[in-house]
Design a protein around this motif. Structure first.
Motif, PDB file in Angstrom:
ATOM      1  N   ALA A 144      35.331 -93.294  27.161  1.00 36.60           N
ATOM      2  CA  ALA A 144      35.197 -92.317  26.078  1.00 36.60           C
ATOM      3  C   ALA A 144      35.509 -90.934  26.609  1.00 36.60           C
ATOM      4  CB  ALA A 144      33.792 -92.348  25.490  1.00 36.60           C
ATOM      5  N   ALA A 145      35.869 -90.029  25.712  1.00 37.17           N
ATOM      6  CA  ALA A 145      36.143 -88.653  26.126  1.00 37.17           C
ATOM      7  C   ALA A 145      34.872 -87.969  26.589  1.00 37.17           C
ATOM      8  CB  ALA A 145      36.778 -87.884  24.971  1.00 37.17           C
ATOM      9  N   SER A 254      40.160 -89.996  29.953  1.00 38.53           N
ATOM     10  CA  SER A 254      38.801 -90.158  29.434  1.00 38.53           C
ATOM     11  C   SER A 254      37.897 -90.456  30.620  1.00 38.53           C
ATOM     12  CB  SER A 254      38.754 -91.282  28.388  1.00 38.53           C
ATOM     13  OG  SER A 254      39.158 -92.511  28.951  1.00 38.53           O
TER      14      SER A 254
END
Length: 294
Positions: A144-145, A254
């Motif tokens: 995820a970012a 990410s």
């Protein structure tokens, strides 16, 4: 009204479609349809208007959803508080992850089974984020970012993404601008990915020859020689059929997070799974960060 009815109402309100709600509560479409119909019949009220674009709550439905959301949230909080007091190294741990991580993850789960035979891991493979706050899962292993707020997050590594194609595809295209090649792109369901945004900004629409709703779909298309695909380096660099077309792109980067809810982090079996995942995945940091090319 049962707790299953309440969960169906909240899922339908969030998803906006019966198929989406069924996926969220892990039942098939027909079961969700029958359950909603039976609920409306018992209440003597229509809760949702059906249309081609989805399900829209009626005034009665909005009132029911408000109550259902409150009850489901409170029950989830109670479950977490009680579960957090469990000190046994036995029981079920529900783990959600992305399909791209399965080859790395499953051998670790096999080792966990040997070391802690009383722990049963239920593995949910999905590209959507499950809601840990409602106990859809106990642990999430996710690229995820950034880490979602309200969860305990452990950042295991950065995740680099580069562009890949087969050697055969590239053989007759030496010297061509990479942006002028045939591109394989994420579809709208993956629009949140940095790679999807980068392609939208840099690649002409007529150069996009294929789209996929999963990264494994893009990997398969790239292997088949269809064109250039943005892939996490831990997938692209370890595939012997693929070559880098572009180096890791910063805008596509990410991170890999190990996530759980604060109420569960002291639960012994949850801690055992978290610690083993972190210990076994950390040595792969170079692969995740694109620094271990074949």
């Amino acid at each position: 009204m049962t707790i299953e009815d309440l969960r169906l109402l909240t899922a339908l309100a969030e998803a906006g479609s019966l198929a989406g709600a069924a996926r969220r509560i892990l039942v098939n479409h027909a079961s969700a349809w029958r359950r909603l119909g039976a609920l409306e019949q018992r209440l003597g009220a229509r809760l949702f208007e059906r249309s081609r674009t989805g399900y829209t709550p009626t005034p009665a439905g909005e009132e029911a959803i408000a109550v259902a959301s409150r009850v489901v949230t409170e029950l989830g909080e109670l479950e977490r508080r009680l579960a957090g007091q469990d000190i046994r190294l036995t029981g079920i741990v529900r783990l959600t992850t992305a399909e791209t991580l399965l080859d790395l993850l499953v051998p670790i789960l096999a080792e966990l089974r040997h070391v802690h035979p009383g722990i049963v891991v239920e593995l949910v493979t999905t590209n959507a984020f499950f809601t840990l706050t409602r106990r859809d899962a106990d642990i999430a292993l996710r690229p995820a970012a950034s880490a979602p707020e309200g969860l305990v997050a452990r950042r295991l590594a950065g995740v680099a993404t580069a562009a890949y194609a087969t050697a055969d595809y590239l053989e007759d295209r030496t010297g061509i601008d990479p942006l002028a090649l045939d591109w394989l792109a994420p579809d709208d369901s993956l629009a949140h990915l940095g790679s999807a945004r980068w392609i939208a900004e840099h690649v002409e629409q007529d150069r996009i020859v294929h789209r996929s709703s999963t990264l494994m779909g893009l990997l398969a298309a790239a292997r088949a020689g269809m064109g250039v695909a943005p892939l996490p380096c831990y997938l692209g660099d370890t595939d012997t059929t693929l070559r880098r077309v572009l180096p890791p792109v910063p805008e596509m980067a990410s991170a890999l997070f190990l996530l759980t809810h604060p109420d569960l982090r002291r639960m012994v079996r949850i801690r055992a799974v978290l610690d083993m995942l972190a210990a076994r995945l950390t040595p792969y940091r170079r692969y995740f960060e694109g620094k271990a090319q074949k």
